[in-house]
Scaffold this motif. Structure first.
Motif, short mmCIF file in Angstrom:
data_model
loop_
_atom_site.label_atom_id
_atom_site.label_comp_id
_atom_site.label_asym_id
_atom_site.label_seq_id
_atom_site.Cartn_x
_atom_site.Cartn_y
_atom_site.Cartn_z
N VAL A 211 2.17 -11.75 7.71
CA VAL A 211 2.71 -10.57 7.03
C VAL A 211 1.54 -9.65 6.74
N ALA A 212 1.39 -8.64 7.58
CA ALA A 212 0.22 -7.76 7.54
C ALA A 212 0.61 -6.45 6.88
N ALA A 213 0.39 -6.36 5.59
CA ALA A 213 0.87 -5.24 4.79
C ALA A 213 -0.16 -4.12 4.72
N MET A 214 0.29 -2.91 4.98
CA MET A 214 -0.56 -1.74 4.82
C MET A 214 -0.59 -1.33 3.35
N VAL A 215 -1.77 -1.16 2.81
CA VAL A 215 -1.89 -0.84 1.38
C VAL A 215 -2.97 0.23 1.18
N MET A 216 -2.60 1.28 0.47
CA MET A 216 -3.58 2.32 0.14
C MET A 216 -4.52 1.77 -0.93
N VAL A 217 -5.82 1.94 -0.71
CA VAL A 217 -6.84 1.50 -1.66
C VAL A 217 -7.71 2.69 -2.03
N MET A 218 -7.86 2.93 -3.33
CA MET A 218 -8.73 4.00 -3.82
C MET A 218 -9.57 3.46 -4.96
N ILE A 219 -10.88 3.42 -4.74
CA ILE A 219 -11.80 2.95 -5.77
C ILE A 219 -12.21 4.15 -6.61
N SER A 220 -11.82 4.13 -7.87
CA SER A 220 -12.08 5.29 -8.73
C SER A 220 -11.96 4.88 -10.19
N ASP A 221 -12.78 5.48 -11.03
CA ASP A 221 -12.66 5.25 -12.48
C ASP A 221 -11.49 6.02 -13.06
N ASP A 222 -10.99 7.00 -12.33
CA ASP A 222 -9.86 7.81 -12.78
C ASP A 222 -8.58 7.26 -12.15
N VAL A 223 -7.92 6.34 -12.84
CA VAL A 223 -6.75 5.67 -12.28
C VAL A 223 -5.63 6.66 -12.00
N GLN A 224 -5.40 7.60 -12.91
CA GLN A 224 -4.30 8.54 -12.70
C GLN A 224 -4.54 9.42 -11.48
N ALA A 225 -5.78 9.87 -11.29
CA ALA A 225 -6.08 10.68 -10.10
C ALA A 225 -5.85 9.87 -8.83
N ALA A 226 -6.21 8.59 -8.86
CA ALA A 226 -5.99 7.74 -7.69
C ALA A 226 -4.50 7.54 -7.44
N LEU A 227 -3.74 7.34 -8.51
CA LEU A 227 -2.29 7.21 -8.36
C LEU A 227 -1.68 8.50 -7.80
N ASP A 228 -2.22 9.62 -8.20
CA ASP A 228 -1.73 10.89 -7.66
C ASP A 228 -1.96 10.98 -6.16
N GLY A 229 -3.07 10.40 -5.68
CA GLY A 229 -3.30 10.36 -4.24
C GLY A 229 -2.24 9.55 -3.52
N VAL A 230 -1.83 8.43 -4.10
CA VAL A 230 -0.76 7.63 -3.53
C VAL A 230 0.55 8.41 -3.56
N LYS A 231 0.78 9.12 -4.64
CA LYS A 231 2.02 9.89 -4.79
C LYS A 231 2.13 11.00 -3.74
N MET A 232 1.01 11.59 -3.36
CA MET A 232 1.05 12.62 -2.32
C MET A 232 1.59 12.05 -1.02
#
Length: 333
Positions: A211-232
Motif C-alpha cells: 500500500v504505497a500512499a502518496m503524502v504531502m510533507v512540509m517541514i515548517s515551524d508554521d503549522v498553519q502555513a503548511a496546512l494551507d499548502g495542503v489545502k491549496m
C-alpha cells in the motif's frame, strides 16, 4: 515502512529532477515515482532518471490506461524494465471522465472490466507463453473480422511479471488492486480511516502487497502555513478535478467523513469562488492526509501511518537535500 519520492508531472515548464533523484538514491530512498495528466508523460522522465541511477526503483503513478493500448504499455514497460535492470514498478489507472473523454476522446465506461482486460493482456505479453489474444469487449485481440493474427512479443522480457500497482479510490477498484496487483496507489490516504474504508477490499491481498500512499510533507515551524499548502492542493482536486456530478476525489473525501465539506468546496469552486472554497477545507482533513510541521510533530504523527495498512510512503513536496534527509531519518530510523 519503505520510503519513496513522488515527483508528479511537470507543471508549466520542464522539470528535470535529476539532482533530486540522485540525492534520493544516495540517501537510501527505495523508489521515485512520476505521473501524467495532460502534460508531461509518465515514462520518458523515468527513462531519463533510470539512465543516471543504478539502484533506486522507478515507478509510474499512474500510467493512464486510455493513453495507450495495453500492448503499448506492456512494450514500454518491458523496454524500460530491461534498460534499467529490472527496476520498474508499473502503476496504471483508469483516470477520470474529464481526462479520458476530454483529452483522449474515449468513453469512460466500465473501468473495472477495462482494467481487468488491460492487466490480462499485459501479462500475456510479458509471459510470452502463447500469441496474445483477448475476447474482451474493450480490447479484442486480434480485431474481429479483420486481417490481423495473434502475435507474440519479439523481445524476451527481463522479468515475465513486472510488479503491477493500481491507482484506485473506490472500494471495488481497491479490491481489484488487491486481487490482481502487487500494490495499491492511493492518492489521498487518511491513515486512521484506511482500515474502516478499505479493510474488506484489502482482505484478498497476497502477502507482501504494497500500500504505497502518496503524502504531502512540509517541514515548517508554521503549522498553519503548511496546512494551507495542503489545502491549496485539495481545493483544486475536490473543486475542479472532475465533473460536477462525477468527481472521484470529492467522493473519497466524502467517504472519509467530510461529505458536507466536499460538497460545499466543489460548489464554491465551480461558482468561481476559489478563495472561499479554500477556506472551506477543514484543518482536520488537511492534517489527516499529510505530514506537516516541525520534525518533532511529523515524527509523532508518523505513528498513525505506521499503525495503518500503509507499507510505503511516497513523499510529495520536498526536493532539497536537507528536507529529504530529515524525512529519511524520521521514516527509516
Amino acid at each position: 515502512m519503505k520510503l519513496g519520492l513522488q515527483l508528479g508531472y511537470w507543471q508549466r515548464n520542464a522539470d528535470d529532477a535529476t539532482e533530486t533523484v540522485l540525492t534520493a538514491e544516495r540517501l537510501g530512498y527505495d523508489s521515485i515515482w512520476t505521473a501524467e495528466a495532460y502534460g508531461s508523460d509518465v515514462f520518458t522522465p523515468l527513462a531519463w532518471y533510470g539512465a543516471r541511477t543504478s539502484r533506486i526503483k522507478l515507478g509510474t503513478s499512474i500510467a493512464q490506461m486510455s493513453a495507450r493500448p495495453p500492448v503499448t504499455t506492456a512494450m514500454t514497460a518491458m523496454t524500460l524494465d530491461h534498460l534499467t535492470g529490472g527496476r520498474l514498478l508499473l502503476g496504471i489507472g483508469a483516470s477520470g471522465p474529464q481526462v479520458v473523454e476530454g483529452w483522449y476522446g474515449q468513453p469512460f465506461a466500465k473501468p473495472l472490466t477495462r482494467t481487468r482486460e488491460y492487466v490480462d493482456i499485459m501479462r500475456q505479453v510479458w509471459r510470452r507463453e502463447e500469441p496474445v489474444t483477448s475476447d474482451g469487449a474493450h480490447y479484442p485481440l486480434p480485431l474481429p473480422d479483420g486481417l490481423g493474427k495473434p502475435l507474440k512479443l519479439i523481445t524476451h522480457p527481463l522479468r515475465p511479471d513486472i510488479p503491477l500497482y493500481l491507482g484506485a479510490e473506490g472500494p471495488k477498484n481497491v479490491a481489484l488492486a488487491a486481487e490482481l496487483g502487487q500494490g495499491w496507489l492511493p492518492l489521498f490516504a487518511f491513515p486512521s480511516k484506511i482500515e474502516e474504508m478499505y479493510g474488506e477490499a484489502l482482505s484478498g491481498a497476497a502477502p507482501g502487497f504494497d500500500v504505497a500512499a502518496m503524502v504531502m510533507v512540509m517541514i515548517s515551524d508554521d503549522v498553519q502555513a503548511a496546512l494551507d499548502g495542503v489545502k491549496m492542493m485539495l481545493t483544486l482536486y475536490i473543486g475542479g478535478m472532475g465533473a460536477r456530478h462525477r468527481n472521484f476525489h470529492a467522493d473519497i473525501i466524502g467517504r472519509m467523513g467530510f461529505a458536507e465539506a466536499a460538497e460545499r468546496i466543489q460548489a464554491l469552486y465551480l461558482a468561481g469562488k476559489k478563495d472561499e472554497a479554500f477556506r472551506a477545507i477543514p484543518d482536520e482533513l488537511a492534517d489527516g492526509i499529510s505530514l506537516v510541521g516541525p520534525p518533532g510533530r511529523i515524527k509523532e504523527r508518523l505513528e498513525l501511518w505506521r499503525q495503518s495498512p500503509v507499507t510505503s510512503l511516497l513523499v510529495m513536496g520536498p526536493r532539497d537535500e536537507k528536507s529529504l534527509t530529515i524525512i529519511r531519518d524520521l521514516v527509516l530510523n
